[in-house]
Design an enzyme around this catalytic site. Structure first.
Site, PDB file in Angstrom:
ATOM      1  N   ASP A   1       2.280  27.923  -8.131  1.00 51.48           N
ATOM      2  CA  ASP A   1       3.431  27.023  -8.215  1.00 51.48           C
ATOM      3  C   ASP A   1       2.997  25.624  -7.750  1.00 51.48           C
ATOM      4  OD1 ASP A   1       6.847  27.418  -7.986  1.00 51.48           O
ATOM      5  OD2 ASP A   1       5.902  25.581  -7.288  1.00 51.48           O
TER       6      ASP A   1
ATOM      7  N   ASP B   1       6.360  24.384 -13.945  1.00 52.23           N
ATOM      8  CA  ASP B   1       5.347  24.219 -12.899  1.00 52.23           C
ATOM      9  C   ASP B   1       4.884  25.519 -12.270  1.00 52.23           C
ATOM     10  OD1 ASP B   1       7.364  24.854 -11.042  1.00 52.23           O
ATOM     11  OD2 ASP B   1       6.537  23.459  -9.578  1.00 52.23           O
ATOM     12  N   GLU B   2       5.145  26.644 -12.931  1.00 49.42           N
ATOM     13  CA  GLU B   2       4.668  27.900 -12.330  1.00 49.42           C
ATOM     14  C   GLU B   2       4.212  28.905 -13.376  1.00 49.42           C
ATOM     15  OE1 GLU B   2       7.808  30.322 -10.567  1.00 49.42           O
ATOM     16  OE2 GLU B   2       9.269  29.022 -11.513  1.00 49.42           O
TER      17      GLU B   2
END
Ligand code: TTP
Ligand code: MG
Length: 358
Positions: free
Chosen positions: A22, A120-121
């Protein structure tokens, strides 16, 4: 807090290894890349604060701004009150998507399996060439060298625990949780840290005295079933113990889902063949539904006793239901069952897949 970062003796042979990566304060980090002068200053991304009169919300903020108590989803007017001197910037999604794409490429290159879950992960089941802790450091270094963005990584035997672990210490951290440590690792956490527990469930649980994961682990299941119903209660118990067997896989990237059966003896019993095809169609259908994936094409495969293999397929304009698909599977097979030739294998697969947005 280092007690779970025990790289050397991590993971028994039979354990699965899942990494959750993350990116830290992602939108804000992107803005810092663009303008390095912002580093170490409070940066808030979101709606225009209009000197405290703005009506939108905070998308995210960097860690400096978090020191002032600013958080994602907070009204921008609150954020302004907390730190009027912060740099307030609008969301520049095109830029963040470009950065994300490049970073995801790096992450993907270290996965046997890869699943991006948001901008974003991502999860990976890492390639086995490296020690997991070393690999996590390597991924962090590579992302930082290429993009100047830090990330936090959770490593555990399943996705559920890996995700909680990546959030456990931030920014720029690596947290490893071995299977024998899962229960202990989760115990002290607030129940909100568990996936699927939102504001409403949190309130309901807190009303009955369940505040931490440990409270949930120890709560009698029968009582929990009475309050939440059997299905939810069992789900809650499972996640409180960190149990999760869902796979790391990119949704929508899968090209088809198929099942086939080779009969123990070549057969010409039509009823049995049709029943088997129907069952296979049902298995495929349910498998896709569980993963919220739509299909548009059904394919039928028949292998005769002389190994000659035939397929027939049909593509639909729209999603069909289970009953329709059972009928279609048999309809497509009809052509191959006109005579009494013996059948060795039947298969059904669904393709033209797409993620179900509903
Ligand atoms: P997160 O990973 O939840 O947050 P983050 O990356 O900003 O910070 P952290 O270091 O704690 O991971 O979300 C990723 C991006 O998604 C975030 O940068 C902005 C966006 N986002 C919103 O727009 N609104 C929200 O409420 C949240 C939580 C995130
Ligand atoms: Mg993040």
């Amino acid at each position: 807090m280092n007690e779970f970062v025990t790289a050397d003796e991590f993971i028994d042979e039979e354990d699965r290894i899942v990494m959750h990566i993350d990116l830290d304060a992602f939108f804000a980090s992107c803005e810092e890349v663009k303008n390095p002068n912002l580093k170490n200053k409070p940066v808030v991304i979101g709606a225009n604060p209009k000197k405290g009169k703005g009506r939108g919300v905070v998308s995210t903020c960097n860690y400096k701004a978090r020191e002032f108590g600013i958080k994602s989803a907070m009204p921008i007017s609150f954020a302004y009150k907390k730190c009027p001197k912060a740099f307030f910037l609008p969301v520049n999604m095109t830029f963040y998507s470009k950065v994300s794409k490049e970073i995801m490429k790096t992450i993907k290159s270290y996965g046997k399996k890869f699943q991006q879950v948001s901008i974003d992960e991502a999860f990976i089941e890492p390639i086995s060439e490296y020690d997991v802790f070393e690999l996590a450091k390597k991924i962090q270094n590579e992302i930082y060298t290429k993009k100047k963005i830090t990330c936090s990584i959770g490593i555990a035997p399943n996705k559920l625990v890996a995700k909680i672990a990546s959030d456990f210490r931030k920014p720029n951290a690596i947290t490893i949780v071995k299977s024998s440590e899962i229960k202990m690792f989760l115990s002290p956490l607030d129940i909100r840290k568990l996936p699927g527990i939102g504001e409403k469930s949190e309130k309901k649980l807190k009303d009955i005295g369940i505040k931490t994961v440990s409270d949930l682990q120890n709560f009698p299941i029968q009582k929990l079933e009475k309050i939440f119903g059997v299905k939810t209660a069992r789900y809650l118990k499972r996640i409180s113990l960190g149990k999760d067997d869902s796979e790391v896989e990119e949704k929508g990237k899968r090209k088809s889902l198929g099942k086939e059966v080779t009969f123990s003896k070549d057969i010409s019993d039509k009823q049995k063949i049709y029943n088997t095809i129907e069952k296979l169609a049902e298995k495929c259908y349910m498998g896709l539904r569980k993963k919220k994936i739509n299909f548009r094409t059904i394919n039928i495969k028949i292998r005769y006793d002389d190994f000659s293999t035939h397929t027939k397929q049909r593509t639909f304009q729209e999603q069909k239901n289970l009953k329709e698909m059972k009928l279609w599977s048999k309809e497509l097979a009809k052509k191959f069952l006109k005579d009494d030739r013996k059948i060795r294998l039947v298969g059904v697969s669904f393709s033209k897949l797409s993620v179900n947005k509903v």
